[in-house]
Design a protein around this motif. Sequence first.
Motif, PDB file in Angstrom:
ATOM      1  N   ALA A   1     -71.503  -9.443 -97.361  1.00  0.00           N
ATOM      2  CA  ALA A   1     -71.825  -9.851 -95.993  1.00  0.00           C
ATOM      3  C   ALA A   1     -71.304  -8.829 -94.977  1.00  0.00           C
ATOM      4  O   ALA A   1     -71.994  -8.502 -93.997  1.00  0.00           O
ATOM      5  CB  ALA A   1     -71.231 -11.229 -95.705  1.00  0.00           C
TER       6      ALA A   1
ATOM      7  N   ARG B   1     -73.503  -5.833 -95.250  1.00  0.00           N
ATOM      8  CA  ARG B   1     -74.838  -6.118 -94.703  1.00  0.00           C
ATOM      9  C   ARG B   1     -74.853  -6.073 -93.188  1.00  0.00           C
ATOM     10  O   ARG B   1     -75.902  -5.785 -92.575  1.00  0.00           O
ATOM     11  CB  ARG B   1     -75.289  -7.490 -95.195  1.00  0.00           C
ATOM     12  N   THR B   2     -73.719  -6.342 -92.551  1.00  0.00           N
ATOM     13  CA  THR B   2     -73.629  -6.338 -91.084  1.00  0.00           C
ATOM     14  C   THR B   2     -72.876  -5.130 -90.552  1.00  0.00           C
ATOM     15  O   THR B   2     -72.521  -5.101 -89.378  1.00  0.00           O
ATOM     16  CB  THR B   2     -72.944  -7.632 -90.598  1.00  0.00           C
TER      17      THR B   2
ATOM     18  N   ARG C   1     -75.429  -0.920 -95.262  1.00  0.00           N
ATOM     19  CA  ARG C   1     -76.439  -1.960 -95.079  1.00  0.00           C
ATOM     20  C   ARG C   1     -77.549  -1.834 -96.119  1.00  0.00           C
ATOM     21  O   ARG C   1     -78.004  -2.824 -96.676  1.00  0.00           O
ATOM     22  CB  ARG C   1     -77.033  -1.900 -93.660  1.00  0.00           C
TER      23      ARG C   1
ATOM     24  N   ARG D   1     -74.021 -13.509 -94.232  1.00  0.00           N
ATOM     25  CA  ARG D   1     -74.593 -12.516 -93.325  1.00  0.00           C
ATOM     26  C   ARG D   1     -75.334 -13.216 -92.198  1.00  0.00           C
ATOM     27  O   ARG D   1     -75.195 -12.862 -91.020  1.00  0.00           O
ATOM     28  CB  ARG D   1     -75.528 -11.603 -94.117  1.00  0.00           C
TER      29      ARG D   1
END
Length: 224
Positions: free
Chosen positions: A39, A42-43, A50, A106
Motif C-alpha cells: 500500500a 502503491r501510493t 508504484r 491503498r
Amino acid sequence: MIRNFGWNEFLILLRATEWTILLSLISFAGGGALGFLVALARTAKHKTLRWLAIVYIELMQATPVLMVLFLVFYGLGLFGFDIPPLIAASIALIVYCGAFLGDIWRGCIEAIPKQQWEASEALAFSRWQQLRYVILPQAAKISLPPTVGFLVQVVKTTSIASIIGMVELTQAGRFVNNATFQPFKVFAAVALIYFVLCYPLSLWSQALKPIEHGFPAFEHVYRL
C-alpha cells in the motif's frame, strides 16, 4: 469396519479446526505486513515503486490462489527444498493476502482528502510524518470494515491447503468421510464449523462503521 459419524468423529474435525485457525492467523498477519508495504509503495511518489506494486497486485489478483500454492509447494521442491505443507500454504496465502490487503489499504489511503496532505506539507512534515501522524490514523478507521470482511475470505480460502496434504478442517472432513461413508453428515458438520468461524466476523465487519463525516481537526492530529 465402517464407523458411524458421532462425537469422536466431530472431535477430530474440531482438532483440525485449530490448524485452520492457525493458518488463517499466519496468513492474515504475514499478508497484512506485506500488504502494508504494498500500500505504501502503491501510493509512493516514485513511479518505479508504484509500477512494481501495480504489477504485483494485478498479477496476484489475476492468478488463482490454488496456482500460487502449487508453484510454492511443487516449484520450490524442484530446487531441493522440502517444504512442509503448513509452510507452503502459509507462504502462498501470505503472497495472496498481501496483494488484496495492499489494494484495500491503498484505496483507504487515497480516500483521505487532498487537503490533509496539503496541510501537513505546509507544516514541513516529511512524507513519513505525513503518513504516521495524519494520513494513516484516518485511513485505518476507513479500512476496518473491508479488512475484517477480507479475513472471512482468508478463513475460507485455507481449505485449499488440503490439496497438498495439510490436515486442516476440509482435509479432516475427507478422512472422516472415508471412514464413515456418511458425506452429508460429515460435510454438514464441516460447513457448520466454517459458519461458526466466519459468521461472527461477518457481523463484526458490518457493525464497524466507516469514519464519520468529516475528519479529525488537524490541530489534534498534529499534537500526536
